[in-house]
Design a protein around this motif. Structure first.
Motif, mmCIF file in Angstrom:
data_model
loop_
_atom_site.group_PDB
_atom_site.id
_atom_site.type_symbol
_atom_site.label_atom_id
_atom_site.label_comp_id
_atom_site.label_asym_id
_atom_site.label_seq_id
_atom_site.Cartn_x
_atom_site.Cartn_y
_atom_site.Cartn_z
ATOM 1 N N LYS A 110 -2.821 -0.268 -6.318
ATOM 2 C CA LYS A 110 -3.432 -1.600 -6.288
ATOM 3 C C LYS A 110 -3.311 -2.219 -4.905
ATOM 4 C CE LYS A 110 -2.514 -2.546 -11.174
ATOM 5 N NZ LYS A 110 -1.724 -3.382 -12.131
ATOM 6 N N GLY A 111 -2.145 -2.032 -4.252
ATOM 7 C CA GLY A 111 -1.967 -2.571 -2.914
ATOM 8 C C GLY A 111 -2.924 -1.957 -1.916
ATOM 9 N N ALA A 112 -3.157 -0.638 -2.019
ATOM 10 C CA ALA A 112 -4.075 0.032 -1.098
ATOM 11 C C ALA A 112 -5.509 -0.441 -1.310
ATOM 12 C CB ALA A 112 -3.977 1.550 -1.291
ATOM 13 N N LEU A 128 -7.638 7.795 -1.259
ATOM 14 C CA LEU A 128 -7.045 6.679 -1.997
ATOM 15 C C LEU A 128 -7.180 6.912 -3.505
ATOM 16 C CD1 LEU A 128 -8.261 3.584 0.064
ATOM 17 C CD2 LEU A 128 -6.068 4.777 0.189
ATOM 18 N N PRO A 129 -6.290 6.333 -4.322
ATOM 19 C CA PRO A 129 -6.375 6.511 -5.783
ATOM 20 C C PRO A 129 -7.705 5.990 -6.319
ATOM 21 C CG PRO A 129 -4.259 5.568 -5.164
ATOM 22 C CD PRO A 129 -5.107 5.536 -3.933
ATOM 23 N N ARG A 130 -8.254 6.720 -7.288
ATOM 24 C CA ARG A 130 -9.515 6.329 -7.907
ATOM 25 C C ARG A 130 -9.253 5.453 -9.132
ATOM 26 N NH1 ARG A 130 -13.573 9.130 -5.579
ATOM 27 N NH2 ARG A 130 -13.006 11.044 -4.448
ATOM 28 N N ALA A 158 0.817 -1.216 0.000
ATOM 29 C CA ALA A 158 0.000 0.000 0.000
ATOM 30 C C ALA A 158 0.843 1.256 0.000
ATOM 31 C CB ALA A 158 -0.940 -0.003 1.202
ATOM 32 N N GLY A 159 2.099 1.162 0.407
ATOM 33 C CA GLY A 159 3.013 2.292 0.355
ATOM 34 C C GLY A 159 2.530 3.490 1.153
ATOM 35 N N PRO A 160 2.553 4.683 0.555
ATOM 36 C CA PRO A 160 2.187 5.900 1.292
ATOM 37 C C PRO A 160 0.699 5.993 1.639
ATOM 38 C CG PRO A 160 2.514 6.399 -1.025
ATOM 39 C CD PRO A 160 2.941 4.979 -0.835
ATOM 40 N N ALA A 181 9.355 3.856 -14.129
ATOM 41 C CA ALA A 181 9.551 3.428 -12.743
ATOM 42 C C ALA A 181 8.571 4.124 -11.807
ATOM 43 C CB ALA A 181 10.994 3.700 -12.306
ATOM 44 N N GLU A 182 8.351 5.421 -12.007
ATOM 45 C CA GLU A 182 7.432 6.166 -11.149
ATOM 46 C C GLU A 182 5.990 5.716 -11.359
ATOM 47 O OE1 GLU A 182 8.025 8.428 -8.662
ATOM 48 O OE2 GLU A 182 10.055 7.667 -8.931
ATOM 49 N N LEU A 183 5.597 5.518 -12.609
ATOM 50 C CA LEU A 183 4.238 5.048 -12.872
ATOM 51 C C LEU A 183 4.019 3.638 -12.317
ATOM 52 C CD1 LEU A 183 3.650 6.311 -16.528
ATOM 53 C CD2 LEU A 183 2.492 7.093 -14.459
ATOM 54 N N HIS A 184 5.039 2.789 -12.449
ATOM 55 C CA HIS A 184 4.930 1.438 -11.913
ATOM 56 C C HIS A 184 4.774 1.467 -10.402
ATOM 57 C CE1 HIS A 184 6.416 -2.462 -10.441
ATOM 58 N NE2 HIS A 184 5.865 -2.951 -11.530
ATOM 59 N N ARG A 185 5.567 2.305 -9.739
ATOM 60 C CA ARG A 185 5.484 2.404 -8.279
ATOM 61 C C ARG A 185 4.109 2.925 -7.853
ATOM 62 N NH1 ARG A 185 6.260 6.162 -4.259
ATOM 63 N NH2 ARG A 185 6.526 7.807 -5.811
ATOM 64 N N TRP A 186 3.631 3.959 -8.539
ATOM 65 C CA TRP A 186 2.333 4.540 -8.174
ATOM 66 C C TRP A 186 1.205 3.528 -8.376
ATOM 67 C CZ3 TRP A 186 -2.440 5.667 -10.207
ATOM 68 C CH2 TRP A 186 -3.218 6.587 -9.486
#
Length: 279
Positions: A256-258, A126-128, A109-111, A246-251
């Motif tokens: 998805k984790g959240a 949370l991301p939509r 879930a990260g940040p 890399a940034e898009l993959h991390r985001w």
């Protein structure tokens, strides 16, 4: 350019990096450590010990602080959870000592996981789904662009556009070829007062412009310089694309984790996180 020459160019380009592979591997390792820990503390500590030796700090207060920072970054590297202090690590260990898999879910879930409240952030933060779809499309486009740039780096030709007609072509010191399956023509076929006998898929206007600009033998150094400048630009673009991917993959991974953590456990990883032991 046919597929065989493209593949040969890729392998030849990779082989030219043979000497730099150990340095590249070291740089990638440092990048992984920095990305996992979010800090250069471990890298700088190793660099200090390389030049100064492995002796511990003689000042107890400073030594204890550095040991604590090393422990925090070790926890970050091994779990992927970006704790800020030892107290957060202790609370996580107290809450999930019997369920270590939960640490992986929190790291995913990260940040979006609040380490102070020990719970997932509110739904409206949370991301939509729409944002995730847009980020996925951007990710796919960036990957496709990176592949195209890497292939272009292996081609020993300049990519040019005839301004008057908008025609794209590839060019080296001997040959001009349109960006299609057409064969093009050799530059030495250009005559001072006429077009080449076979324009190879170019229109007469395009062939005349190419012969006028590049038909003379003294233009070969200019073409070689254009190829080198193009490679520098493509190299910089490839680095930017790698960073964007890399940034898009991390985001996307954190989003998805959240969402997965919310579906599984709701807003809190435990019913009563406030009862966790704090030291």
């Amino acid at each position: 350019m046919d597929s065989q020459s493209t593949i040969a160019g890729i392998f030849g380009y990779l082989a030219s990096w043979g000497i730099g592979l150990p340095v590249l591997a070291l740089a990638l390792t440092a990048l992984v450590i920095w990305r996992r820990t979010g800090s250069s503390h471990i890298l700088l500590t190793r660099l200090w010990r390389f030049f100064h030796g492995k002796a511990d700090c003689k000042v107890p207060a400073i030594g204890d602080f550095l040991d604590e920072q090393t422990a925090i970054h070790q926890f970050r590297f091994t779990t992927g959870i970006q704790i800020r202090n030892v107290q957060q690590a202790r609370r996580l260990a107290s809450l999930f000592r019997a369920d270590s898999e939960m640490l992986n879910r929190i790291a995913a879930a990260g940040p979006h996981f609040d380490l102070d409240a020990m719970q997932l952030r509110p739904q409206d933060r949370l991301p939509r789904l729409f944002g995730m779809v847009c980020a996925s499309l951007g990710y796919a486009l960036a990957v496709w662009s990176l592949v195209a740039v890497l292939v272009a780096l292996t081609v020993d030709r300049a990519f040019l556009r005839i301004t008057a007609t908008g025609t794209w072509l590839t060019l080296d010191t001997n040959y001009a070829k349109p960006m299609s399956d057409s064969k093009g023509f050799r530059l030495d076929a250009c005559k001072p007062a006429s077009l080449p006998p076979d324009t190879g898929g170019f229109s007469s206007e395009d062939a005349a412009a190419i012969c006028q600009a590049f038909g003379a033998p003294e233009n070969a150094p200019f073409i070689r310089t254009s190829i080198q400048e193009q490679r520098w630009m493509l190299g910089i673009l490839s680095v930017l694309l790698v960073y964007l991917i890399a940034e898009l993959h991390r985001w996307l991974a954190c989003a998805k984790g959240a969402r997965a953590l919310r579906r599984q456990l709701g807003t809190r990883p435990r019913d009563s996180p406030s009862t966790a032991a704090e030291e």
